[in-house]
Design an enzyme around this catalytic site. Structure first.
Site, PDB file in Angstrom:
ATOM      1  N   LYS A   3      -8.311  -9.039   1.711  1.00  0.00           N
ATOM      2  CA  LYS A   3      -8.045  -7.737   1.077  1.00  0.00           C
ATOM      3  C   LYS A   3      -7.499  -7.959  -0.327  1.00  0.00           C
ATOM      4  O   LYS A   3      -6.535  -8.680  -0.525  1.00  0.00           O
ATOM      5  CB  LYS A   3      -7.017  -6.933   1.873  1.00  0.00           C
ATOM      6  CG  LYS A   3      -6.842  -5.526   1.309  1.00  0.00           C
ATOM      7  CD  LYS A   3      -5.674  -4.779   1.924  1.00  0.00           C
ATOM      8  CE  LYS A   3      -4.348  -5.072   1.252  1.00  0.00           C
ATOM      9  NZ  LYS A   3      -4.290  -4.651  -0.181  1.00  0.00           N
ATOM     10  N   GLU A  18       3.369 -16.853   0.236  1.00  0.00           N
ATOM     11  CA  GLU A  18       3.723 -17.270  -1.124  1.00  0.00           C
ATOM     12  C   GLU A  18       4.327 -16.053  -1.794  1.00  0.00           C
ATOM     13  O   GLU A  18       3.635 -15.078  -2.057  1.00  0.00           O
ATOM     14  CB  GLU A  18       2.484 -17.790  -1.848  1.00  0.00           C
ATOM     15  CG  GLU A  18       2.829 -18.685  -3.018  1.00  0.00           C
ATOM     16  CD  GLU A  18       2.819 -17.934  -4.322  1.00  0.00           C
ATOM     17  OE1 GLU A  18       3.908 -17.455  -4.721  1.00  0.00           O
ATOM     18  OE2 GLU A  18       1.751 -17.795  -4.911  1.00  0.00           O
ATOM     19  N   CYS A  49       4.206 -15.441 -10.477  1.00  0.00           N
ATOM     20  CA  CYS A  49       5.304 -15.676  -9.541  1.00  0.00           C
ATOM     21  C   CYS A  49       6.136 -16.876  -9.972  1.00  0.00           C
ATOM     22  O   CYS A  49       7.329 -16.942  -9.692  1.00  0.00           O
ATOM     23  CB  CYS A  49       4.774 -15.862  -8.133  1.00  0.00           C
ATOM     24  SG  CYS A  49       3.345 -16.937  -8.079  1.00  0.00           S
ATOM     25  N   GLU A  76      13.659 -10.841  -9.391  1.00  0.00           N
ATOM     26  CA  GLU A  76      12.339 -11.027  -9.997  1.00  0.00           C
ATOM     27  C   GLU A  76      11.936  -9.764 -10.754  1.00  0.00           C
ATOM     28  O   GLU A  76      11.932  -8.674 -10.194  1.00  0.00           O
ATOM     29  CB  GLU A  76      11.309 -11.331  -8.907  1.00  0.00           C
ATOM     30  CG  GLU A  76       9.934 -11.595  -9.485  1.00  0.00           C
ATOM     31  CD  GLU A  76       8.916 -12.039  -8.437  1.00  0.00           C
ATOM     32  OE1 GLU A  76       8.800 -11.376  -7.396  1.00  0.00           O
ATOM     33  OE2 GLU A  76       8.237 -13.049  -8.679  1.00  0.00           O
TER      34      GLU A  76
HETATM   35  P1  NAI Z   1       3.215  -6.133  -2.722  1.00  0.00           P
HETATM   36  O1  NAI Z   1       3.834  -7.287  -2.029  1.00  0.00           O
HETATM   37  O2  NAI Z   1       3.458  -4.765  -2.186  1.00  0.00           O
HETATM   38  O3  NAI Z   1       1.620  -6.328  -2.754  1.00  0.00           O
HETATM   39  C1  NAI Z   1       0.929  -7.535  -2.541  1.00  0.00           C
HETATM   40  C2  NAI Z   1      -0.209  -7.306  -1.557  1.00  0.00           C
HETATM   41  O4  NAI Z   1       0.330  -6.955  -0.280  1.00  0.00           O
HETATM   42  C3  NAI Z   1      -1.157  -6.166  -1.929  1.00  0.00           C
HETATM   43  O5  NAI Z   1      -2.470  -6.529  -1.577  1.00  0.00           O
HETATM   44  C4  NAI Z   1      -0.673  -5.034  -1.048  1.00  0.00           C
HETATM   45  O6  NAI Z   1      -1.661  -4.077  -0.767  1.00  0.00           O
HETATM   46  C5  NAI Z   1      -0.267  -5.767   0.214  1.00  0.00           C
HETATM   47  N1  NAI Z   1       0.707  -5.089   1.073  1.00  0.00           N
HETATM   48  C6  NAI Z   1       1.649  -4.169   0.723  1.00  0.00           C
HETATM   49  N2  NAI Z   1       2.369  -3.801   1.792  1.00  0.00           N
HETATM   50  C7  NAI Z   1       1.890  -4.491   2.863  1.00  0.00           C
HETATM   51  C8  NAI Z   1       2.225  -4.559   4.254  1.00  0.00           C
HETATM   52  N3  NAI Z   1       3.223  -3.848   4.755  1.00  0.00           N
HETATM   53  N4  NAI Z   1       1.534  -5.401   5.039  1.00  0.00           N
HETATM   54  C9  NAI Z   1       0.545  -6.155   4.536  1.00  0.00           C
HETATM   55  N5  NAI Z   1       0.163  -6.130   3.239  1.00  0.00           N
HETATM   56  C10 NAI Z   1       0.830  -5.317   2.405  1.00  0.00           C
HETATM   57  O7  NAI Z   1       3.630  -6.215  -4.240  1.00  0.00           O
HETATM   58  P2  NAI Z   1       3.615  -5.037  -5.349  1.00  0.00           P
HETATM   59  O8  NAI Z   1       4.192  -3.776  -4.778  1.00  0.00           O
HETATM   60  O9  NAI Z   1       2.256  -4.964  -5.918  1.00  0.00           O
HETATM   61  O10 NAI Z   1       4.623  -5.634  -6.427  1.00  0.00           O
HETATM   62  C11 NAI Z   1       6.021  -5.511  -6.252  1.00  0.00           C
HETATM   63  C12 NAI Z   1       6.734  -6.737  -6.734  1.00  0.00           C
HETATM   64  O11 NAI Z   1       6.357  -7.849  -5.951  1.00  0.00           O
HETATM   65  C13 NAI Z   1       6.422  -7.159  -8.155  1.00  0.00           C
HETATM   66  O12 NAI Z   1       7.199  -6.475  -9.077  1.00  0.00           O
HETATM   67  C14 NAI Z   1       6.725  -8.626  -8.108  1.00  0.00           C
HETATM   68  O13 NAI Z   1       8.093  -8.820  -8.292  1.00  0.00           O
HETATM   69  C15 NAI Z   1       6.361  -9.028  -6.709  1.00  0.00           C
HETATM   70  N6  NAI Z   1       5.027  -9.668  -6.643  1.00  0.00           N
HETATM   71  C16 NAI Z   1       4.947 -11.015  -6.497  1.00  0.00           C
HETATM   72  C17 NAI Z   1       3.718 -11.638  -6.502  1.00  0.00           C
HETATM   73  C18 NAI Z   1       3.589 -13.098  -6.376  1.00  0.00           C
HETATM   74  O14 NAI Z   1       2.607 -13.656  -6.853  1.00  0.00           O
HETATM   75  N7  NAI Z   1       4.492 -13.782  -5.711  1.00  0.00           N
HETATM   76  C19 NAI Z   1       2.476 -10.880  -6.678  1.00  0.00           C
HETATM   77  C20 NAI Z   1       2.659  -9.457  -6.758  1.00  0.00           C
HETATM   78  C21 NAI Z   1       3.897  -8.896  -6.751  1.00  0.00           C
END
Ligand code: NAI
Ligand code: MG
Length: 485
Positions: free
Chosen positions: A191, A265, A299, A396
């Site tokens: 996804k 990750e 990240c 972060e």
């Molecule tokens: P997020 O963790 O909500 O989204 C990442 C992925 O997880 C997306 O594909 C989303 O649809 C999915 N997702 C969301 N809720 C889920 C659930 N309950 N179960 C399974 N999948 C789920 O991150 P978001 O809201 O886009 O960003 C928020 C913060 O997260 C950012 O400000 C940043 O600090 C951090 N982040 C860190 C990343 C990294 O590479 N470690 C990447 C993106 C965000």
């Protein structure tokens, strides 16, 4: 000087945009399930926009629980019927084919990535897309050599992998997830993130062209509810997730006491450490690369700068000078250093942290570059005289915001750098090899770069300590996350 030219410390750059015509995009994308594009059971679609212009690019299907069920079953059928039985060298051939097709279509992938996510074309063209191809090449090579990877053990695939990726490296994260899974004989449902679904669907088209047996790779789109349905689906044998620590914790709870394996990750708050004996100009370039390029949407971004007291003033002066020359603007322009913030909500998050930093009393410096009137933008931002307890130092931000802290001794900087709930990466700048080795053994970080930053290679494992998650992607370590014995 024409209005459109960028005035830059005496240098004028004429616009040099990549043409959007290099990308063929459909108005609407369905779900890629069982080798075909299929309409979502939900009947719902959502829009994906270009964050640099706020224009709608396409709309994509929103997969509901029934769609997830279809995709997971298609992956199971392909696993038991075809992929787990196929000769490993044949699996490798498909991966090589995907790698070559990514190379052939590199320009189109780069344009779509920059349009959908806002990252500068220089990054998508020179980093994301070539690295994605390299991951497929690398794991293609391992497919028929698992006996060498795991000598005297019989490596078996896990089954069906549910893979959930974020918006900061959409194609690259898809490659990191899909390539090792397939090499080991697993099938996948992947996804994309809700703001960046397009390169994953371009990859689906490419996978069709590569003739991969139907159902081996399924690609769907949707938001958190779709991801949760994947995690909770009984056919998921493995969850591979990259994203926020909050969602990582939800996933870990959801799969507790099940057979499901996971690699997570998650976030980071990397320390970039500059000693007085460092090559200062290179270090400044490394700092800029670590936090400002790619809008800080990384990240492993070097978001905390620890600088030795004796060189603090010179480092900050040089850094401000370099920041002033950074070009913020059109992601498709080849001269752009900093593109658009990925979404309105991420921009709000970053702006909120900038306010918090000011309230906490740190000194702020921002460049005065002109920002486009439409779209989501953030000036490169520097907070000096930040302290360990500040939220901008602890949390972060995921934007082009750097906090600077000074130090006097090695023990002090190690203690300060490790004083974070995260542990994904770090950088060390010094002329002394012994200092580097000392630090790399004491830093609680998955990757420590020395006299460089943000260097990636498919051969090197990547992953975190503490709340940055667990499991490794890339290299030999990345294979072990997709096999059992
Ligand atoms: P997020 O963790 O909500 O989204 C990442 C992925 O997880 C997306 O594909 C989303 O649809 C999915 N997702 C969301 N809720 C889920 C659930 N309950 N179960 C399974 N999948 C789920 O991150 P978001 O809201 O886009 O960003 C928020 C913060 O997260 C950012 O400000 C940043 O600090 C951090 N982040 C860190 C990343 C990294 O590479 N470690 C990447 C993106 C965000
Ligand atoms: Mg988008």
């Amino acid at each position: 000087m024409s209005k459109k030219e960028t005035k830059l410390q005496g240098w004028n750059y004429s616009p040099a945009p990549e043409s959007k015509s290099g990308a063929s995009l459909k108005k609407q994308y369905d779900l890629f399930i069982g080798g075909k594009m299929v309409k979502p059971t939900s009947g719902k679609y959502f829009k994906t926009i270009n964050p640099a212009t706020e224009e709608v690019i396409s709309e994509v299907a929103e997969a509901n629980a029934a769609d997830v069920d279809k995709a997971m079953k298609a992956a199971r059928k392909a696993y038991t019927g075809v992929w787990s039985k196929m000769k490993a060298s044949e699996r490798g051939k498909y991966l090589f084919r995907i790698a070559r097709l990514i190379q052939e279509r590199a320009r189109e992938f780069a344009i779509v990535e920059s349009m959908d996510g806002g990252k500068p074309i220089r990054e998508s063209r020179d980093v994301d897309v070539p690295l994605a191809a390299n991951h497929f090449f690398y794991y293609a090579g391992w497919a028929d050599k698992l006996d060498y990877a795991f000598p005297n053990r019989q490596a078996q695939p896990l089954g069906v992998a549910a893979q959930i990726i974020p918006w900061n490296f959409p194609l690259l994260m898809a490659a990191w997830k899909i390539a090792p899974a397939l090499a080991c004989g697993n099938t996948v449902v992947l996804k994309s993130a809700e703001t960046t679904p397009l390169t994953a669907y371009k990859l689906a088209e490419l996978i069709q062209d590569a003739g991969l047996p139907e159902g081996v790779v399924n690609i769907i789109s949707g938001a958190g509810a779709t991801g949760a349905a994947m995690v909770n689906h009984p056919e998921a044998d493995k969850i591979a997730f990259t994203g926020s620590t909050d969602v990582g914790k939800i996933i870990q709870k959801a799969i507790a006491a099940t057979h499901k394996k996971a690699t997570l990750e998650l976030g980071g708050k990397a320390a970039n450490i500059i000693f007085e004996d460092a090559p200062i100009d290179q270090a400044v370039e490394g700092i800029v690369n670590g936090i400002y390029f790619n809008q800080g949407h990384v990240c492993c971004a070097g978001s905390r700068l620890f600088v030795e007291e004796s060189v603090k003033d010179v480092v900050i002066a040089k850094l401000k000078h370099r920041m002033a020359s950074l070009i913020v603007g059109d992601p498709l322009d080849k001269n752009t250093d900093i593109g658009a913030i990925n979404s309105r909500s991420q921009l709000q998050t970053i702006e909120n942290y900038i306010r918090i930093g000011l309230d906490e009393g740190a000194d702020m410096f921002q460049t005065d570059c002109k920002l486009p009137s439409k779209g989501f933008w953030c000036r490169p931002t520097l907070f000096t005289d930040a302290s360990q307890s500040h939220r901008i130092v602890q949390e972060e931000i995921f934007g082009p915001v750097l906090a600077v802290i000074s130090f006097r001794t090695i023990d002090e900087v190690i203690a300060k750098a490790n004083n974070t709930p995260y542990g994904l990466s770090a950088g060390v700048w010094t002329d002394k090899g012994s200092k580097i080795f000392n630090l790399t053994t004491k830093m609680r970080a998955g990757v420590v770069w020395a006299n460089t930053y943000n260097k990636f290679d498919p051969v090197s494992p990547f992953g975190g300590y503490k709340e940055s998650g667990f499991g490794r992607e890339g290299g030999l370590h990345g294979l072990s996350a997709y096999v059992q014995f």
